[in-house]
Design a protein around this motif. Sequence first.
Motif, PDB file in Angstrom:
ATOM      1  N   PRO A  75     102.512  63.693  36.989  1.00  0.00           N
ATOM      2  CA  PRO A  75     104.220  63.656  36.998  1.00  0.00           C
ATOM      3  C   PRO A  75     104.404  62.988  35.752  1.00  0.00           C
ATOM      4  O   PRO A  75     103.886  61.914  35.478  1.00  0.00           O
ATOM      5  CB  PRO A  75     104.310  62.652  38.247  1.00  0.00           C
ATOM      6  CG  PRO A  75     103.039  63.073  39.185  1.00  0.00           C
ATOM      7  CD  PRO A  75     102.074  63.215  38.173  1.00  0.00           C
ATOM      8  N   GLY A  76     105.553  63.428  35.138  1.00  0.00           N
ATOM      9  CA  GLY A  76     105.727  63.179  33.722  1.00  0.00           C
ATOM     10  C   GLY A  76     105.160  63.700  32.390  1.00  0.00           C
ATOM     11  O   GLY A  76     105.534  63.571  31.298  1.00  0.00           O
ATOM     12  N   GLY A  77     104.216  64.597  32.855  1.00  0.00           N
ATOM     13  CA  GLY A  77     103.603  65.287  31.891  1.00  0.00           C
ATOM     14  C   GLY A  77     104.292  66.138  31.168  1.00  0.00           C
ATOM     15  O   GLY A  77     105.234  66.805  31.711  1.00  0.00           O
ATOM     16  N   PRO A  78     103.998  66.501  29.907  1.00  0.00           N
ATOM     17  CA  PRO A  78     104.692  67.714  29.097  1.00  0.00           C
ATOM     18  C   PRO A  78     104.401  68.981  29.604  1.00  0.00           C
ATOM     19  O   PRO A  78     103.592  69.574  30.267  1.00  0.00           O
ATOM     20  CB  PRO A  78     104.101  67.581  27.674  1.00  0.00           C
ATOM     21  CG  PRO A  78     102.813  67.018  27.999  1.00  0.00           C
ATOM     22  CD  PRO A  78     102.801  66.035  29.094  1.00  0.00           C
ATOM     23  N   ILE A  79     105.561  69.876  29.406  1.00  0.00           N
ATOM     24  CA  ILE A  79     105.336  71.079  29.611  1.00  0.00           C
ATOM     25  C   ILE A  79     105.372  72.246  28.554  1.00  0.00           C
ATOM     26  O   ILE A  79     106.340  72.090  27.741  1.00  0.00           O
ATOM     27  CB  ILE A  79     106.644  71.659  30.738  1.00  0.00           C
ATOM     28  CG1 ILE A  79     106.690  70.837  31.864  1.00  0.00           C
ATOM     29  CG2 ILE A  79     106.273  73.043  31.209  1.00  0.00           C
ATOM     30  CD1 ILE A  79     105.578  70.518  32.765  1.00  0.00           C
ATOM     31  N   PHE A  80     104.541  72.926  28.312  1.00  0.00           N
ATOM     32  CA  PHE A  80     104.305  73.781  27.152  1.00  0.00           C
ATOM     33  C   PHE A  80     104.828  75.248  27.619  1.00  0.00           C
ATOM     34  O   PHE A  80     104.103  75.985  28.421  1.00  0.00           O
ATOM     35  CB  PHE A  80     102.803  73.855  26.461  1.00  0.00           C
ATOM     36  CG  PHE A  80     102.624  72.390  26.152  1.00  0.00           C
ATOM     37  CD1 PHE A  80     102.878  71.983  24.816  1.00  0.00           C
ATOM     38  CD2 PHE A  80     101.920  71.618  27.201  1.00  0.00           C
ATOM     39  CE1 PHE A  80     102.479  70.784  24.424  1.00  0.00           C
ATOM     40  CE2 PHE A  80     101.516  70.232  26.591  1.00  0.00           C
ATOM     41  CZ  PHE A  80     101.972  69.959  25.300  1.00  0.00           C
ATOM     42  N   ILE A  81     105.879  75.785  26.961  1.00  0.00           N
ATOM     43  CA  ILE A  81     106.301  77.122  27.509  1.00  0.00           C
ATOM     44  C   ILE A  81     105.920  77.936  26.473  1.00  0.00           C
ATOM     45  O   ILE A  81     106.012  77.994  25.047  1.00  0.00           O
ATOM     46  CB  ILE A  81     108.137  77.133  27.548  1.00  0.00           C
ATOM     47  CG1 ILE A  81     108.616  76.045  28.161  1.00  0.00           C
ATOM     48  CG2 ILE A  81     108.224  78.557  27.542  1.00  0.00           C
ATOM     49  CD1 ILE A  81     110.217  75.952  28.067  1.00  0.00           C
TER      50      ILE A  81
END
Length: 508
Positions: A75-81
């Motif tokens: 939770p709170g980790g980054p999301i790489f699109i």
Amino acid sequence: MVAKHLLVGLMLSQQATGILRQEFMRERHVKSVLRSEPAKYQEMWYPEQTLDHFNADDKRTFKQRYFENFDHFQPGGPIFINIGGEGPLDDKDVSGYLSNALFAQQTQGATVALEHRFYGKTQPFDSLATEHLPYLTSRQALHDLAQFQKWFTAHRSLNSSKFFCMGGSYPGSLAAWYRLEFPELTAGCWASSAPVQAQEIWPGFGEMVWQAVATDSAGAVDYSVSTKLYAGYEQVAGLIQDATVESFKDIEQVFNVCPGTLVSQQDKDSLESTISTAVGTVMQYNNTKEPKLSAVRDIVIKAKTPLEAALEVSKFLGLNETPGSPSNCTDNSIASLYQLLGDTSLPADGSGNAGRTWTWQTCSEFGYFQTATSVFGKPTMFTRGASSRAMWQQVCGDVFGIPSAAVSARIADTNAYYGAKDPKDIRRVFFTNGALDAWSLLSVTKYPSNDREVYAEVAPLGSHCVGLYSPRPGEVPGATSIRTKAFELFQRWSRLASAEESTLELLV
């Protein structure tokens, strides 16, 4: 054959490529890609993507395919699109083939890849009829991404996560433009080999092929290699354009030409173009796929004459046979090109028809017409047949009903809207390129010192999307440098975004 394998690679990893005419001409002969094992990450669907983001009265929607990898997410980790582009996506786009999955693993984050409208299985309509194609634009795609991201954030409860985007080639342009259109949705983006400058007549591709063929794997340049191969291509072109029966029979035999497909002037130009532009595919993927430019150079150097060099390179690249056709003969006629581009049907396997849809985008937004026209002092590997309007502007008119004047105007509009190589007030974007990639000529390779966190880096000896792929043995040193810099910038931009959020909270 090698050429078939090149196309398979293209179909598997479209987001990190730029479609070349010589590739999708063979597309119809590769019907499917066989997987050696079941997909680890299953396809998923966003069910309510808006068809027309610029018409509030149009309530139509379509399903948009995506893939996600939350294996290491906390939770709170980054999301790489990972932005999809001019071809179908699959689970490979989130499983570690590219750097997005590596970054997610290193940061306890996740990655998601969204397929571009009108490609792969993401089809708003049941056909690719021309009346549907005006909904295929880069601006619609950017709004797709924004709408999907907002839905995905709520769907996955990701309000505490920061988002980053990345893409290579056309998706690289989308990554930069996403920062222009929706800067509030991401903390920063990586634009790899992004041809942000639209250009109608583009001789630069053939000019870079000349440079790349002259350059060995250590960076030493010997223009006699390029000169020899080009001289051979000119001899082949002379034979193709020669009206004598003897020349026709020679070409028909050497290239295993299908009966009745080398008749008109346009047929001759098309075959000539196919032969002299084929090495462009090798140049583009030199760092990441087989065959390598070193193999082409070896053939040229060992050949006794320029003509032998051109014929042997053509044979090596599989230009004398087409698997799946009668007698494996080759059909490079203008009719076969128009048949491919005019096919409005959608294949049952969900692969789409990237030849038609990407050509529409080049006609309606970008150009990128890879001609042999050059200026004095800038040699090109492409012979004159590559400049035939029958393969470029005429296609736009005959297939899509876009007249030449409108093509020019639309390309100018694209540059005016996005800013070409100087996008106004863009922030937190990392532009990267390979020094031996033709698309770098239309990208941002230098950027003045600024306070908007815009950076540019070029990898010596690098090819298309260098550094975007996950680490692999034998990669050029610049690939490692670019990948490391991208990761460091994502971390830096995350800290800057957090600081900005804290400031806003104090102000409130």
